[in-house]
Design a protein around this motif. Sequence first.
Motif, PDB file in Angstrom:
ATOM      1  N   GLU A   2       0.823  -1.211   0.000  1.00 38.62           N
ATOM      2  CA  GLU A   2       0.000   0.000   0.000  1.00 38.62           C
ATOM      3  C   GLU A   2       0.863   1.271   0.000  1.00 38.62           C
ATOM      4  OE1 GLU A   2      -3.060   0.491  -0.536  1.00 38.62           O
ATOM      5  OE2 GLU A   2      -3.352   2.538   0.197  1.00 38.62           O
ATOM      6  N   ALA A   3       2.106   1.122   0.430  1.00 37.42           N
ATOM      7  CA  ALA A   3       2.993   2.290   0.558  1.00 37.42           C
ATOM      8  C   ALA A   3       3.291   2.967  -0.775  1.00 37.42           C
ATOM      9  CB  ALA A   3       4.299   1.886   1.243  1.00 37.42           C
ATOM     10  N   TRP A   4       3.188   2.211  -1.879  1.00 33.32           N
ATOM     11  CA  TRP A   4       3.424   2.854  -3.184  1.00 33.32           C
ATOM     12  C   TRP A   4       2.190   2.811  -4.088  1.00 33.32           C
ATOM     13  CZ3 TRP A   4       6.331  -1.183  -1.226  1.00 33.32           C
ATOM     14  CH2 TRP A   4       6.165  -2.431  -1.822  1.00 33.32           C
ATOM     15  N   GLU A  17      14.442  -2.174  -1.569  1.00 37.25           N
ATOM     16  CA  GLU A  17      13.713  -2.144  -2.855  1.00 37.25           C
ATOM     17  C   GLU A  17      12.312  -1.557  -2.675  1.00 37.25           C
ATOM     18  OE1 GLU A  17      13.467  -5.710  -5.328  1.00 37.25           O
ATOM     19  OE2 GLU A  17      15.461  -6.251  -4.542  1.00 37.25           O
ATOM     20  N   ALA A  18      11.658  -1.966  -1.602  1.00 37.07           N
ATOM     21  CA  ALA A  18      10.312  -1.440  -1.323  1.00 37.07           C
ATOM     22  C   ALA A  18      10.381   0.067  -1.051  1.00 37.07           C
ATOM     23  CB  ALA A  18       9.698  -2.167  -0.130  1.00 37.07           C
ATOM     24  N   LEU A  19      11.383   0.496  -0.308  1.00 45.98           N
ATOM     25  CA  LEU A  19      11.516   1.922   0.027  1.00 45.98           C
ATOM     26  C   LEU A  19      11.758   2.766  -1.221  1.00 45.98           C
ATOM     27  CD1 LEU A  19      13.794   1.566   3.183  1.00 45.98           C
ATOM     28  CD2 LEU A  19      11.325   1.968   3.155  1.00 45.98           C
ATOM     29  N   CYS A  20      12.451   2.169  -2.203  1.00 49.93           N
ATOM     30  CA  CYS A  20      12.689   2.878  -3.461  1.00 49.93           C
ATOM     31  C   CYS A  20      11.367   3.106  -4.189  1.00 49.93           C
ATOM     32  CB  CYS A  20      13.648   2.087  -4.355  1.00 49.93           C
ATOM     33  SG  CYS A  20      15.342   2.110  -3.745  1.00 49.93           S
ATOM     34  N   LYS A  21      10.532   2.064  -4.220  1.00 52.21           N
ATOM     35  CA  LYS A  21       9.227   2.205  -4.889  1.00 52.21           C
ATOM     36  C   LYS A  21       8.378   3.258  -4.168  1.00 52.21           C
ATOM     37  CE  LYS A  21       8.962  -2.628  -5.604  1.00 52.21           C
ATOM     38  NZ  LYS A  21       8.173  -3.835  -5.511  1.00 52.21           N
ATOM     39  N   MET A  22       8.441   3.200  -2.856  1.00 52.46           N
ATOM     40  CA  MET A  22       7.673   4.150  -2.035  1.00 52.46           C
ATOM     41  C   MET A  22       8.144   5.584  -2.304  1.00 52.46           C
ATOM     42  SD  MET A  22       7.375   3.743   2.081  1.00 52.46           S
ATOM     43  CE  MET A  22       6.255   4.742   3.048  1.00 52.46           C
ATOM     44  N   SER A  23       9.456   5.772  -2.356  1.00 49.96           N
ATOM     45  CA  SER A  23      10.016   7.121  -2.560  1.00 49.96           C
ATOM     46  C   SER A  23       9.629   7.672  -3.925  1.00 49.96           C
ATOM     47  CB  SER A  23      11.543   7.086  -2.446  1.00 49.96           C
ATOM     48  OG  SER A  23      11.917   6.641  -1.172  1.00 49.96           O
ATOM     49  N   VAL A  24       9.742   6.830  -4.953  1.00 52.10           N
ATOM     50  CA  VAL A  24       9.397   7.274  -6.303  1.00 52.10           C
ATOM     51  C   VAL A  24       7.917   7.648  -6.360  1.00 52.10           C
ATOM     52  CG1 VAL A  24       9.095   6.479  -8.696  1.00 52.10           C
ATOM     53  CG2 VAL A  24      11.246   6.038  -7.485  1.00 52.10           C
ATOM     54  N   HIS A  39       6.089   8.756  -3.900  1.00 50.15           N
ATOM     55  CA  HIS A  39       5.905  10.053  -3.219  1.00 50.15           C
ATOM     56  C   HIS A  39       6.348  11.200  -4.133  1.00 50.15           C
ATOM     57  CE1 HIS A  39       6.114   8.192   1.120  1.00 50.15           C
ATOM     58  NE2 HIS A  39       5.103   7.737   0.402  1.00 50.15           N
ATOM     59  N   ALA A  40       7.461  10.972  -4.830  1.00 48.18           N
ATOM     60  CA  ALA A  40       7.978  12.013  -5.734  1.00 48.18           C
ATOM     61  C   ALA A  40       6.964  12.280  -6.848  1.00 48.18           C
ATOM     62  CB  ALA A  40       9.319  11.578  -6.322  1.00 48.18           C
ATOM     63  N   ARG A  41       6.413  11.190  -7.358  1.00 47.70           N
ATOM     64  CA  ARG A  41       5.434  11.322  -8.453  1.00 47.70           C
ATOM     65  C   ARG A  41       4.206  12.106  -7.983  1.00 47.70           C
ATOM     66  NH1 ARG A  41       5.806   6.095 -10.679  1.00 47.70           N
ATOM     67  NH2 ARG A  41       7.442   6.923 -12.028  1.00 47.70           N
ATOM     68  N   ALA A  42       3.842  11.948  -6.723  1.00 45.45           N
ATOM     69  CA  ALA A  42       2.677  12.667  -6.184  1.00 45.45           C
ATOM     70  C   ALA A  42       3.004  14.127  -5.882  1.00 45.45           C
ATOM     71  CB  ALA A  42       2.169  11.955  -4.933  1.00 45.45           C
ATOM     72  N   GLY A  43       4.306  14.464  -5.860  1.00 50.80           N
ATOM     73  CA  GLY A  43       4.663  15.872  -5.663  1.00 50.80           C
ATOM     74  C   GLY A  43       5.521  16.193  -4.448  1.00 50.80           C
ATOM     75  N   ALA A  44       6.041  15.173  -3.774  1.00 53.65           N
ATOM     76  CA  ALA A  44       6.877  15.429  -2.580  1.00 53.65           C
ATOM     77  C   ALA A  44       8.143  16.192  -2.974  1.00 53.65           C
ATOM     78  CB  ALA A  44       7.248  14.109  -1.918  1.00 53.65           C
ATOM     79  N   ASP A  45       8.566  17.092  -2.100  1.00 48.67           N
ATOM     80  CA  ASP A  45       9.806  17.839  -2.343  1.00 48.67           C
ATOM     81  C   ASP A  45      11.015  17.083  -1.817  1.00 48.67           C
ATOM     82  OD1 ASP A  45       8.843  20.566  -3.362  1.00 48.67           O
ATOM     83  OD2 ASP A  45       7.569  20.209  -1.623  1.00 48.67           O
ATOM     84  N   LEU A  46      10.836  16.457  -0.655  1.00 51.02           N
ATOM     85  CA  LEU A  46      11.907  15.636  -0.077  1.00 51.02           C
ATOM     86  C   LEU A  46      11.293  14.367   0.501  1.00 51.02           C
ATOM     87  CD1 LEU A  46      12.935  18.795   1.470  1.00 51.02           C
ATOM     88  CD2 LEU A  46      14.923  17.346   1.096  1.00 51.02           C
ATOM     89  N   VAL A  47      11.951  13.253   0.290  1.00 48.93           N
ATOM     90  CA  VAL A  47      11.526  12.030   0.967  1.00 48.93           C
ATOM     91  C   VAL A  47      12.415  11.853   2.191  1.00 48.93           C
ATOM     92  CG1 VAL A  47      10.577  10.892  -1.080  1.00 48.93           C
ATOM     93  CG2 VAL A  47      12.994  10.570  -0.512  1.00 48.93           C
ATOM     94  N   ALA A  48      11.820  11.315   3.257  1.00 47.31           N
ATOM     95  CA  ALA A  48      12.555  11.206   4.516  1.00 47.31           C
ATOM     96  C   ALA A  48      12.567   9.765   5.012  1.00 47.31           C
ATOM     97  CB  ALA A  48      11.931  12.142   5.554  1.00 47.31           C
ATOM     98  N   GLU A 108      13.964   7.893 -12.495  1.00 46.55           N
ATOM     99  CA  GLU A 108      12.607   8.285 -12.911  1.00 46.55           C
ATOM    100  C   GLU A 108      12.530   9.782 -13.229  1.00 46.55           C
ATOM    101  OE1 GLU A 108       9.867   6.315 -13.342  1.00 46.55           O
ATOM    102  OE2 GLU A 108      11.162   4.585 -12.988  1.00 46.55           O
ATOM    103  N   GLY A 109      13.665  10.436 -13.260  1.00 42.36           N
ATOM    104  CA  GLY A 109      13.691  11.861 -13.608  1.00 42.36           C
ATOM    105  C   GLY A 109      13.475  12.808 -12.438  1.00 42.36           C
TER     106      GLY A 109
END
Length: 331
Positions: A92-94, A146-153, A155-164, A183-184
């Motif tokens: 659910e995290a991503w 690997e899961a954290l990478c999917k989660m971070s991407v 969040h970035a796609r949704a508009g996050a400025d920084l992932v923590a 992913e750019g």
Amino acid sequence: MYPIIRNRRLRTSKALRSLVQETTLTVDDFIVPLFVVEGNGVKEEILSMPGQYRMSLDVLEDEIQELVALKLKAVLLFAKTDDAKKDNEGVEAWNPDGLMQRAIKTVKATNSEMLVLTDVALDPFSIYGHDGIVAGGKVLNDPTVEALCKMSVSHARAGADLVAPSDMMDGRIIEIRKALDAEGFTDVGILSYAAKYASAFYGPFRDALDSAPVDAEDIPEDKKTYQMNPANRIEAIKEALMDQEEGADILMVKPGLPYLDIVREVKNAVQLPVAVYHVSGEYAMLHAAAEKGWIDYETAYLEQLMCFKRAGADLIATYFAKEAARYLETH
Ligand code: PBG
């Protein structure tokens, strides 16, 4: 030497004291942690954190407007996941339509300049309440990364400025950096919880998100195999230096007050902004003492915030941010 030197001379008036004050606190120092939940019109006070709420996304909009009016510039989002959506892998995290992803969009739609920082760890999504994937009585490192990478991407796609990332897996900073870049999202930053200790002071937070490790066979009973031992100092510097090298943009020490020595050590060792997390248990303690009339609430929390700055923190994630901003506006 005395009597030629009298240190009290510079303390004789308020004006003089201000003139020689070494550290200052400003509204730009704060990161505001916020808890979001599903629903409509929901604003539930967290029992062990008076004045802090779990809020649905419509209420979040109002909150963001209040924060903007107070000139606060950054929020750190945490999403409370429904039990039905929890599993061991944190899928659910991503979810692109997950609560966290919608919360990020809500903040940005309300005020595009508000900086959105997002917690990256699996615990709110884990049936076991762990920051990573559990197997054979252990929290697995590399599959979790690997899961954290999917989660971070996501969040970035949704508009996050920084992932923590707050999970303390090894190597997650470099892997998240690579995943974001691939992913750019080269401009999305990483605030690393670089030195995060296995602390008793997270209790109220785990109540807020219902994310405490579960008590079951073959499930680690605590987070000591990934979060740091409170007895260690040199290890914190090692963690910080490694995260700096792996590409973190900001490093965080957590919890706050019992770890001011670590804040200073890390600040002296790195060339990055350093943040500190004034955590839920610290907030709860001050409220409890104030409720009993045993401490002067306002003076005490302001002193604590100032001391973080003096210790070397450039940024403070704190549940006192709103009150402090209000105070600073009028003083
Ligand atoms: C999740 C996370 C925790 C906190 C921030 N992110 C809890 C934990 O590690 O168990 C604690 C924040 C607080 O206590 O205010 N990884």
